[in-house]
Structures are given as structure tokens and as C-alpha cells.
Design a protein around this motif. Structure first.
Motif, short mmCIF file in Angstrom:
data_model
loop_
_atom_site.label_atom_id
_atom_site.label_comp_id
_atom_site.label_asym_id
_atom_site.label_seq_id
_atom_site.Cartn_x
_atom_site.Cartn_y
_atom_site.Cartn_z
N ALA A 39 -2.75 -4.89 -7.21
CA ALA A 39 -3.00 -6.19 -6.57
C ALA A 39 -1.69 -6.92 -6.30
O ALA A 39 -1.53 -7.56 -5.25
CB ALA A 39 -3.92 -7.04 -7.43
N PHE A 40 -0.74 -6.85 -7.24
CA PHE A 40 0.55 -7.50 -7.02
C PHE A 40 1.18 -6.98 -5.73
O PHE A 40 1.76 -7.74 -4.95
CB PHE A 40 1.51 -7.21 -8.18
CG PHE A 40 1.12 -7.81 -9.51
CD1 PHE A 40 0.01 -8.65 -9.62
CD2 PHE A 40 1.85 -7.53 -10.64
CE1 PHE A 40 -0.34 -9.21 -10.84
CE2 PHE A 40 1.51 -8.08 -11.87
CZ PHE A 40 0.41 -8.92 -11.97
N ALA A 41 1.11 -5.67 -5.53
CA ALA A 41 1.71 -5.06 -4.33
C ALA A 41 0.96 -5.48 -3.08
O ALA A 41 1.56 -5.88 -2.07
CB ALA A 41 1.71 -3.55 -4.48
N CYS A 42 -0.35 -5.37 -3.12
CA CYS A 42 -1.17 -5.65 -1.94
C CYS A 42 -1.10 -7.10 -1.52
O CYS A 42 -0.97 -7.41 -0.33
CB CYS A 42 -2.62 -5.25 -2.25
SG CYS A 42 -3.81 -5.66 -0.97
N LEU A 43 -1.17 -8.01 -2.48
CA LEU A 43 -1.22 -9.44 -2.15
C LEU A 43 0.15 -10.07 -1.97
O LEU A 43 0.34 -10.91 -1.08
CB LEU A 43 -1.98 -10.19 -3.25
CG LEU A 43 -3.45 -9.83 -3.44
CD1 LEU A 43 -4.01 -10.57 -4.65
CD2 LEU A 43 -4.26 -10.15 -2.19
N PHE A 44 1.12 -9.66 -2.84
CA PHE A 44 2.38 -10.39 -2.92
C PHE A 44 3.63 -9.54 -2.68
O PHE A 44 4.74 -10.07 -2.72
CB PHE A 44 2.49 -11.06 -4.29
CG PHE A 44 1.28 -11.88 -4.67
CD1 PHE A 44 0.98 -13.03 -3.98
CD2 PHE A 44 0.45 -11.48 -5.70
CE1 PHE A 44 -0.15 -13.80 -4.32
CE2 PHE A 44 -0.68 -12.23 -6.05
CZ PHE A 44 -0.97 -13.39 -5.36
N GLY A 45 3.48 -8.24 -2.47
CA GLY A 45 4.64 -7.38 -2.24
C GLY A 45 5.49 -7.16 -3.47
O GLY A 45 6.65 -6.75 -3.36
N VAL A 46 4.93 -7.37 -4.66
CA VAL A 46 5.63 -7.18 -5.93
C VAL A 46 5.14 -5.89 -6.58
O VAL A 46 3.96 -5.59 -6.55
CB VAL A 46 5.38 -8.38 -6.88
CG1 VAL A 46 5.93 -8.12 -8.27
CG2 VAL A 46 6.00 -9.64 -6.28
N ARG A 47 6.06 -5.11 -7.15
CA ARG A 47 5.76 -3.81 -7.76
C ARG A 47 5.17 -2.86 -6.71
O ARG A 47 4.18 -2.20 -6.93
CB ARG A 47 4.79 -3.97 -8.94
CG ARG A 47 5.32 -4.76 -10.13
CD ARG A 47 6.46 -4.07 -10.87
NE ARG A 47 6.08 -2.81 -11.47
CZ ARG A 47 6.44 -2.40 -12.69
NH1 ARG A 47 7.18 -3.19 -13.46
NH2 ARG A 47 6.09 -1.23 -13.14
N ASP A 48 5.84 -2.79 -5.58
CA ASP A 48 5.42 -1.89 -4.50
C ASP A 48 6.62 -1.06 -4.04
O ASP A 48 7.08 -1.19 -2.90
CB ASP A 48 4.85 -2.70 -3.33
CG ASP A 48 4.20 -1.81 -2.28
OD1 ASP A 48 3.92 -0.64 -2.58
OD2 ASP A 48 3.98 -2.31 -1.15
#
Length: 208
Positions: A39-48
């Protein structure tokens, strides 16, 4: 070291002076939200690290009119805080949850082939010894973030009644409707029903 999310659901309503202002309504930790890398990646570009997603709202910083409660919460983390950003509730409502990850395979799905030939999903994200035997890849040493580099979307491996297939995740796979973000969306939806869609937002930051 892991990455956790912090922040508040904010609501804009009248303050003591008779003007409308944002208020930190509910802290994310009270809604059970701490760590959810997809979710961090999908929503906020974090841990992607693989660049799988076009994030919904990344790197916006704290809103200029952020509530005092949220600003103080962010400041309390000092230099450990990073990636501050926000999502308005009307943006959440507009998300296309069927939108796929960026154009390459992101996961290995495992299916069972039924007697009539149809495929039944058994596991959405399979990076197992069974897949290692089917593909010839050592899943213990190869990073699953490399799936899109190794195989085209739609590549399949048939092993008896088991079928492995390289696929792309959809946003709903990263942020399931019945998953950990359900309480967050429920609180935002309830506040929006009272105060209006454009008067509710989520302000977050991350720490490691």
C-alpha cells in the motif's frame, strides 16, 4: 530496519474563532495502521524499489494549512520523518482500483486447473519452492522484485493441475477493500458524510 507510517485523518470544520480550519481528527495508529509496504508503494510511492506503481499522492509535503496536532506529531519525529504527503478523500474516491501496476509483470500467481479446464486462483503472490522447481529459478537468491525483468506478463508454467502465471497486480491487490486500510477509509467516509468530501483528508509521513 522496517518502515512505518504515521499521521492523522484530518477534517476541516469550524474553530473557536468562527473560521474553518483543519483539525487532526484521528491518529492512524488508533486505526491499526503501521506497516503495509504494497500500500505504501501504491498510494505514496514509498518502498517501491522496482517502480511498480504510479503513486496516487507522493512527496507532496505537509499541507500549508495542516492542523496544529498533525504538525506537532510530524515535528516530534524530527529527522527520522520522511516522505510527508497527503491524500484528499475525493482523491481516494476517484482511485481506479482496477488500474494495473506499470507495464511489466509484478507477481507470480498460482492457480489450480479444474477438470473443466477453468483456473481457480489459489495464491496471489507465490515465490515458493514449488515455483522454483517449475521455473528453474532459485527463489531463495533471486529477488522477487525482478519478476518483470525475468518474464513477460502472461508467461505460464504448467505442473500437473497447478499453473503458475506471471501477472501484474492491480491497485486492489495492493490495497484490498477488506484489508488493513478499511478502518481508515471507513473513518474518512463517515467524516465526509457529515462535513463533505472536500473537507476530509489523510496526512501521513514515514519513519524507519
Amino acid at each position: 530496519m522496517g518502515t512505518d507510517i504515521r499521521g492523522f485523518v484530518e477534517c476541516r470544520t469550524w474553530d473557536d474563532s468562527g473560521a474553518k480550519a483543519w483539525h487532526g481528527a484521528v491518529e492512524l495508529s488508533l486505526l491499526g495502521m503501521t506497516r503495509d509496504y504494497p500500500a505504501f508503494a501504491c498510494l505514496f510511492g514509498v518502498r517501491d524499489p522496482g517502480g511498480r506503481w504510479r503513486p496516487v499522492g507522493a512527496g507532496r509535503g505537509l499541507p500549508g494549512d495542516v492542523s496544529q496536532r498533525t504538525r506537532a506529531g510530524h515535528a516530534s519525529w524530527g529527522e527520522a520523518a520522511f516522505g510527508a504527503t497527503w491524500l484528499a478523500w475525493d482523491e481516494v474516491l476517484a482511485v481506479d482500483w482496477d488500474e494495473p501496476a506499470l507495464p511489466r509483470a509484478t507477481t507470480i500467481a498460482r492457480y489450480r486447473r479444474d477438470p473443466d479446464g477453468t483456473l481457480t486462483l489459489r495464491h496471489r503472490d507465490d515465490w515458493s519452492r514449488g515455483f522454483a522447481r517449475a521455473s528453474g529459478i532459485d527463489t531463495r537468491s533471486v529477488d522477487p522484485d525482478r519478476i518483470g525483468d525475468l518474464w513477460a506478463e502472461g508467461t505460464t508454467w504448467d505442473v500437473g493441475t497447478t499453473v503458475f502465471r506471471a501477472e501484474r497486480d492491480r491497485r486492489r491487490d495492493a490495497v484490498p477493500a477488506d484489508g488493513g486500510w478499511r478502518p481508515v477509509w471507513s473513518v474518512m467516509r463517515t467524516l465526509a458524510e457529515v462535513h463533505g468530501d472536500d473537507h476530509v483528508r489523510l496526512v501521513v509521513w514515514f519513519e524507519e
